[in-house]
Motif scaffolding. Structure first.
Motif, short mmCIF file in Angstrom:
data_model
loop_
_atom_site.label_atom_id
_atom_site.label_comp_id
_atom_site.label_asym_id
_atom_site.label_seq_id
_atom_site.Cartn_x
_atom_site.Cartn_y
_atom_site.Cartn_z
N LEU A 190 0.76 -1.20 -0.09
CA LEU A 190 -0.09 -0.09 -0.10
C LEU A 190 0.86 1.20 0.00
N PRO A 191 1.99 1.37 0.94
CA PRO A 191 2.66 2.50 0.80
C PRO A 191 3.24 2.86 -0.49
N MET A 207 -1.83 13.69 2.35
CA MET A 207 -2.73 13.29 3.03
C MET A 207 -2.98 11.95 2.65
N TRP A 208 -3.05 11.44 1.61
CA TRP A 208 -3.20 10.16 1.10
C TRP A 208 -1.97 9.27 1.54
N HIS A 209 -0.95 9.70 1.37
CA HIS A 209 0.48 8.88 1.59
C HIS A 209 0.18 8.71 3.19
N GLN A 210 0.18 9.71 3.97
CA GLN A 210 0.07 9.35 5.40
C GLN A 210 -0.92 8.52 5.96
N VAL A 211 -2.11 8.59 5.49
CA VAL A 211 -3.43 7.69 5.89
C VAL A 211 -3.01 6.28 5.36
N SER A 212 -2.57 6.26 4.09
CA SER A 212 -2.15 4.77 3.49
C SER A 212 -1.26 4.14 4.17
N ARG A 213 -0.22 4.79 4.57
CA ARG A 213 0.97 4.14 5.61
C ARG A 213 0.35 3.68 6.92
N SER A 230 -1.40 0.51 6.22
CA SER A 230 -0.59 -0.65 5.92
C SER A 230 0.07 -1.19 7.14
N TYR A 231 0.19 -0.21 8.18
CA TYR A 231 0.91 -0.87 9.39
C TYR A 231 -0.17 -1.73 9.98
N ALA A 232 -1.41 -1.36 10.26
CA ALA A 232 -2.51 -2.30 10.73
C ALA A 232 -2.55 -3.49 10.18
N LEU A 233 -2.81 -3.39 8.71
CA LEU A 233 -2.85 -4.64 7.79
C LEU A 233 -1.79 -5.53 8.03
N PHE A 234 -0.52 -5.24 8.06
CA PHE A 234 0.80 -5.92 8.04
C PHE A 234 0.97 -6.68 9.40
N PHE A 235 0.78 -5.98 10.51
CA PHE A 235 0.74 -6.53 11.72
C PHE A 235 -0.21 -7.41 12.14
N GLY A 236 -1.40 -7.00 11.85
CA GLY A 236 -2.81 -7.73 12.08
C GLY A 236 -2.60 -9.08 11.00
N GLY A 237 -2.05 -9.18 9.99
CA GLY A 237 -2.06 -10.36 9.26
C GLY A 237 -0.62 -11.31 9.69
N LEU A 238 0.29 -10.77 10.33
CA LEU A 238 1.24 -11.42 11.04
C LEU A 238 0.69 -12.31 12.18
N ILE A 239 -0.11 -11.58 12.92
CA ILE A 239 -0.80 -12.00 14.32
C ILE A 239 -1.53 -13.30 13.60
N MET A 240 -2.50 -13.01 12.59
CA MET A 240 -3.31 -13.99 12.18
C MET A 240 -2.54 -15.50 11.77
N MET A 241 -1.53 -15.07 11.27
CA MET A 241 -0.99 -16.49 10.88
C MET A 241 -0.12 -17.15 11.96
N PHE A 242 0.36 -16.37 13.05
CA PHE A 242 0.90 -17.00 14.05
C PHE A 242 -0.40 -17.57 15.17
N SER A 243 -1.66 -17.19 14.74
CA SER A 243 -2.76 -17.84 15.57
C SER A 243 -3.06 -19.34 15.33
N ALA A 279 -7.53 -0.19 11.77
CA ALA A 279 -7.17 0.45 10.46
C ALA A 279 -7.99 1.72 10.32
N PHE A 280 -9.29 1.49 10.34
CA PHE A 280 -10.11 2.63 10.18
C PHE A 280 -9.99 3.79 11.40
N PHE A 281 -9.79 3.50 12.53
CA PHE A 281 -9.58 4.16 13.59
C PHE A 281 -8.57 5.12 13.59
N PHE A 282 -7.44 4.42 13.44
CA PHE A 282 -6.07 5.09 13.52
C PHE A 282 -5.88 5.94 12.06
N SER A 283 -6.53 5.37 11.13
CA SER A 283 -6.30 6.31 9.69
C SER A 283 -7.51 7.48 9.66
#
Length: 212
Positions: free
Chosen positions: A132-133, A152-158, A161-174, A197-201
């Motif tokens: 995404l970034p 603004m788009w670059h800041q929000v997308s970043r 991306s952090y939320a999706l990346f770390f959330g995805g990692l935690i999912m796989m380790f589950s 992702a929605f909240f922090f963006s």
């Protein structure tokens, strides 16, 4: 170049597994899993089930090669080349995981195929968060309002991306959790990832508005 080699390496691995286990597998293999237990509900020829996923992986890999060839011929794909490579790798990894699960079940092992959800969705989120970034939006016109919007788009997308990346990692380790907790944990992590992702963006968005 290395990414493209990995794309075809997964294809070779899928085909190798199909040929290696061909004689050991029954003539009919699971083709449909339409219940919450994730157990087979329909069967079809093993010739189809063993090679349909590797065939889809080959199509995916050939599509990537075709795009690379077009770029070399002068078509503008250089900017998207790494993104396309990573997407192709992710697609082939997901298909390979599914292929391995079908073979494993075909060998007579009982497993809830729904337990693959954390891996498949986790890979998708990690790849999306990583890419995404890199989707950079640039303005060729010297317009202050547009430049502020793109910034603004670059800041929000970043942030997303952090939320999706770390959330995805935690999912796989589950998947390391006890089997009876995996799906519950997956849906909890999925919900928290999307909400965060929605909240922090949104927070980043409101801050950018105040600054501008």
């Amino acid at each position: 170049m290395i990414r493209k080699l990995f794309v075809w390496l997964f294809v070779a691995l899928a085909l190798g597994l199909s040929f290696y286990f061909y004689k050991e597998l029954p003539s009919k293999m699971p083709s449909k899993f339409a219940n919450f237990e994730g157990s087979p509900t329909a069967y079809t020829s093993k010739n189809l089930m063993l090679f349909i996923i590797p065939f889809a992986m080959i199509i995916n890999s050939l599509s990537l090669s075709a795009l690379s060839f077009m770029r070399k011929q002068g078509v503008t794909f250089k900017r998207l080349e790494k993104i396309l490579d990573n997407i192709s790798i992710a697609v082939n990894i997901v298909l390979l995981v599914l292929h391995c699960a079908i073979i494993y079940i075909g060998l007579g092992n009982e497993v809830n195929i729904l337990l693959l959800l954390p891996i498949i969705v986790g890979i998708t989120f990690v790849v999306t968060g990583n890419l995404l970034p890199r989707v950079q939006v640039k303005d060729t016109h010297k317009n202050a309002l547009k430049q502020a919007s793109y910034g603004m788009w670059h800041q929000v997308s970043r942030t997303v991306s952090y939320a999706l990346f770390f959330g995805g990692l935690i999912m796989m380790f589950s998947i390391l959790l006890p089997q009876n907790l995996i799906l519950t944990s997956f849906f909890v992590i999925l919900t928290l990832t999307i909400v965060s992702a929605f909240f922090f963006s949104y927070i980043r968005y409101t801050r950018s508005i105040k600054i501008n």
